[in-house]
Scaffold this active site. Structure first.
Site, PDB file in Angstrom:
ATOM      1  N   CYS A 151       2.191  27.263 -82.842  1.00 59.34           N
ATOM      2  CA  CYS A 151       1.769  26.280 -84.217  1.00 59.34           C
ATOM      3  C   CYS A 151       1.419  25.067 -83.139  1.00 59.34           C
ATOM      4  O   CYS A 151       1.430  24.006 -82.503  1.00 59.34           O
ATOM      5  CB  CYS A 151       3.011  24.994 -84.878  1.00 59.34           C
ATOM      6  SG  CYS A 151       3.176  24.540 -86.341  1.00 59.34           S
ATOM      7  N   CYS A 177       7.658  24.185 -81.402  1.00 55.82           N
ATOM      8  CA  CYS A 177       7.066  25.371 -81.706  1.00 55.82           C
ATOM      9  C   CYS A 177       5.820  26.072 -80.979  1.00 55.82           C
ATOM     10  O   CYS A 177       4.426  25.189 -80.665  1.00 55.82           O
ATOM     11  CB  CYS A 177       7.393  25.623 -82.606  1.00 55.82           C
ATOM     12  SG  CYS A 177       8.460  26.224 -83.668  1.00 55.82           S
ATOM     13  N   GLU A 182      -2.457  15.994 -92.833  1.00 59.17           N
ATOM     14  CA  GLU A 182      -2.965  16.420 -93.696  1.00 59.17           C
ATOM     15  C   GLU A 182      -2.495  17.434 -94.679  1.00 59.17           C
ATOM     16  O   GLU A 182      -1.273  17.538 -94.564  1.00 59.17           O
ATOM     17  CB  GLU A 182      -3.839  18.167 -92.754  1.00 59.17           C
ATOM     18  CG  GLU A 182      -5.026  17.446 -91.628  1.00 59.17           C
ATOM     19  CD  GLU A 182      -5.059  18.144 -90.791  1.00 59.17           C
ATOM     20  OE1 GLU A 182      -6.313  18.365 -90.120  1.00 59.17           O
ATOM     21  OE2 GLU A 182      -4.608  19.372 -90.295  1.00 59.17           O
ATOM     22  N   CYS A 211      -0.315  21.889-100.949  1.00 58.19           N
ATOM     23  CA  CYS A 211       0.582  22.031 -98.981  1.00 58.19           C
ATOM     24  C   CYS A 211       0.858  20.629 -98.600  1.00 58.19           C
ATOM     25  O   CYS A 211      -0.298  19.778 -98.621  1.00 58.19           O
ATOM     26  CB  CYS A 211      -0.098  23.269 -97.947  1.00 58.19           C
ATOM     27  SG  CYS A 211       0.946  23.640 -97.036  1.00 58.19           S
ATOM     28  N   CYS A 256      -1.514  28.213 -91.935  1.00 56.09           N
ATOM     29  CA  CYS A 256      -0.251  27.952 -92.057  1.00 56.09           C
ATOM     30  C   CYS A 256      -0.678  27.517 -89.878  1.00 56.09           C
ATOM     31  O   CYS A 256      -0.978  28.372 -89.096  1.00 56.09           O
ATOM     32  CB  CYS A 256       0.813  29.025 -91.764  1.00 56.09           C
ATOM     33  SG  CYS A 256       1.064  28.938 -93.747  1.00 56.09           S
ATOM     34  N   CYS A 283       5.494  16.943 -84.887  1.00 55.29           N
ATOM     35  CA  CYS A 283       6.721  17.489 -85.539  1.00 55.29           C
ATOM     36  C   CYS A 283       7.067  17.707 -83.941  1.00 55.29           C
ATOM     37  O   CYS A 283       6.543  17.909 -82.994  1.00 55.29           O
ATOM     38  CB  CYS A 283       6.602  18.533 -85.470  1.00 55.29           C
ATOM     39  SG  CYS A 283       7.451  20.228 -86.127  1.00 55.29           S
TER      40      CYS A 283
HETATM   41  N1  SAH Z   1       8.116  22.677 -90.049  1.00 61.79           N
HETATM   42  C1  SAH Z   1       8.317  23.888 -91.095  1.00 61.79           C
HETATM   43  C2  SAH Z   1       7.111  23.637 -92.684  1.00 61.79           C
HETATM   44  C3  SAH Z   1       5.631  23.573 -91.056  1.00 61.79           C
HETATM   45  S1  SAH Z   1       4.937  24.694 -90.533  1.00 61.79           S
HETATM   46  C4  SAH Z   1       8.922  25.043 -90.084  1.00 61.79           C
HETATM   47  O1  SAH Z   1       8.354  25.752 -89.079  1.00 61.79           O
HETATM   48  O2  SAH Z   1       8.881  25.479 -91.406  1.00 61.79           O
HETATM   49  C5  SAH Z   1       4.753  26.356 -91.950  1.00 61.79           C
HETATM   50  C6  SAH Z   1       4.654  27.374 -91.600  1.00 61.79           C
HETATM   51  O3  SAH Z   1       3.688  27.851 -91.201  1.00 61.79           O
HETATM   52  C7  SAH Z   1       5.956  28.020 -90.731  1.00 61.79           C
HETATM   53  O4  SAH Z   1       6.412  29.274 -91.389  1.00 61.79           O
HETATM   54  C8  SAH Z   1       5.218  28.091 -89.657  1.00 61.79           C
HETATM   55  O5  SAH Z   1       6.438  29.436 -88.819  1.00 61.79           O
HETATM   56  C9  SAH Z   1       4.562  28.765 -89.769  1.00 61.79           C
HETATM   57  N2  SAH Z   1       2.802  28.652 -88.905  1.00 61.79           N
HETATM   58  C10 SAH Z   1       3.745  27.795 -87.389  1.00 61.79           C
HETATM   59  N3  SAH Z   1       2.312  28.120 -86.792  1.00 61.79           N
HETATM   60  C11 SAH Z   1       1.322  29.289 -87.209  1.00 61.79           C
HETATM   61  C12 SAH Z   1       0.314  29.844 -86.269  1.00 61.79           C
HETATM   62  N4  SAH Z   1       0.154  29.623 -85.869  1.00 61.79           N
HETATM   63  N5  SAH Z   1       0.409  31.095 -87.371  1.00 61.79           N
HETATM   64  C13 SAH Z   1       0.853  31.419 -88.779  1.00 61.79           C
HETATM   65  N6  SAH Z   1       2.301  30.681 -88.820  1.00 61.79           N
HETATM   66  C14 SAH Z   1       2.245  29.349 -88.521  1.00 61.79           C
HETATM   67 FE1  SF4 Z   2       6.699  22.299 -86.487  1.00 62.52          FE
HETATM   68 FE2  SF4 Z   2       5.268  23.951 -86.635  1.00 62.52          FE
HETATM   69 FE3  SF4 Z   2       7.699  24.413 -85.043  1.00 62.52          FE
HETATM   70 FE4  SF4 Z   2       7.119  24.422 -88.377  1.00 62.52          FE
HETATM   71  S1  SF4 Z   2       6.052  25.932 -87.540  1.00 62.52           S
HETATM   72  S2  SF4 Z   2       8.998  23.407 -87.093  1.00 62.52           S
HETATM   73  S3  SF4 Z   2       6.025  22.413 -87.767  1.00 62.52           S
HETATM   74  S4  SF4 Z   2       6.435  23.085 -84.446  1.00 62.52           S
END
Ligand code: SAH
Ligand code: SF4
Length: 347
Positions: free
Chosen positions: A116, A113, A89, A102, A329, A109
């Protein structure tokens, strides 16, 4: 030359493909593709025959599956299918004074986390330079006549776990599409060797580090890769990046109710951010299907922000964009169309 897609080949490879044509023809097509954002069929200053040759030999790598527009029309999310069926996406966001795209760096991934949606779904594969660059081109075509000003690697995937294609794409976006390094940001979960290689690029691209917790005990739970690259080591790499790029890094903090939004958390975050002279971005957690905790209430976000400010931290509360189309995000989760035996599911 087969198997190459439109935005994967270099200018030199492109010149080989057009062997027999005068050199200026290469420049015409290159400019048509990257500066004017045209499909080959629309590069009208070259012959029809050449247009269709290019179209045939260099197919695009993204097929549009769905385009969703938010209720306020400011955010558009694109769902693309790759040649092997995987999905990624891209999000186009119009603000009053600028337009940002973006982009995704991986299909899925592997970092896991829990909060996410991309992490919840697991890893499919790395994206190529062309698959990354084409996201920018296609979003920019859709954005016209509004120009795209900023690129953020905050879509699906961990960019610093796919360094060569991501660095290749940064160069292509900078050199050929013409977006300045200072208008690009790579967001990382904190892959220390990747940050070190990023510093060697010396490109003045922004670095955002997704921190979310400022003690190892808490961060190990929220961001599992912290067990491999703990906070001290991460801080050293961030410090070196600041020095090498001459840019202040930013620390991303998704505010999770009762988890990382107390005065104690603000104190710990301030102690981490100040020596780095980092800017802090607070993002109220966006809802995802696989995570039970909700985002902090607006009053808590506000109190947390003031607390950080009173400690001398530079802080912004990030605007939430496109939550109604799951484009915000952490909400990107392209359900795959093909069955992949390699996909590592997270539960
Ligand atoms: N993998 C990279 C970039 C993609 S995620 C990273 O983790 O930085 C982009 C951003 O979205 C990151 O700052 C991540 O921590 C944030 N993010 C992930 N899940 C989220 C959520 N449920 N609500 C708000 N931000 C989130
Ligand atoms: Fe991967 Fe989501 Fe963690 Fe970014 S926040 S490293 S996209 S699992």
């Amino acid at each position: 030359m087969s198997g190459q897609t439109r935005y994967d080949i270099s200018r030199e490879m492109f010149a080989e493909l057009l062997e027999g044509e005068p050199r200026y023809r290469v420049e015409q097509v290159w400019k048509g593709l990257y500066t004017d954002l045209r499909d080959p069929a629309d590069i009208t200053n070259i012959s029809k025959r050449l247009r269709s040759t290019i179209d045939e030999l260099l197919p695009p790598s993204l097929t549009l599956v769905r385009e969703s527009v938010s209720a306020d029309r400011g955010t558009t999310k694109f769902l693309w299918q790759l040649h092997d069926g995987h999905l990624v996406e891209t999000v186009l966001m119009h603000y009053r004074t600028r337009t940002t795209v973006c982009i995704s760096s991986q299909a899925g991934c592997a970092m896991g986390c829990g909060f996410c949606a991309t992490g919840q779904a697991g890893f499919d594969r790395q994206l190529t330079v062309g698959e990354i660059v084409e996201q920018v081109i296609r979003a920019a075509q859709r954005s016209a006549p509004r120009r795209v000003d900023n690129i953020v690697f905050m879509g699906m995937g961990e960019p610093l776990a796919n360094v060569d294609p991501v660095f290749g794409a940064l160069h292509r976006i900078h050199d050929d599409i013409g977006i300045g390094a200072r208008h690009m940001t790579v967001s990382t979960v904190g892959i220390v060797p990747g940050i070190r290689r990023f510093a060697e690029l010396r490109m003045q691209v922004g670095l955002a580090v997704s921190l979310h917790a400022a003690t190892d005990t808490k961060r190990n739970k929220l961001v599992p890769i912290n067990k491999t690259y703990p906070l001290d080591e991460l801080a050293r790499a961030c410090h070196d990046y600041t020095r090498a790029s001459n840019r202040r890094i930013s620390l991303e903090w998704a505010m999770i109710s009762g988890t990382n939004d107390t005065p104690k958390d603000a104190e710990e975050l301030a102690a981490y951010a100040i020596p780095l002279r980092a800017h802090v971005n607070l993002i109220p957690l966006n809802p995802t299907p696989g995570w039970p905790t909700v985002g902090s209430a607006p009053s808590i976000v506000d109190a947390f922000r003031s607390d950080l400010e009173s400690r001398g931290v530079n802080v912004t509360v990030r605007q939430n964009r496109g939550t109604d189309i799951d484009a915000a995000c952490g909400q990107l989760k392209a359900d795959q169309l093909i069955a992949s035996p390699n996909r590592r599911k997270r539960s």
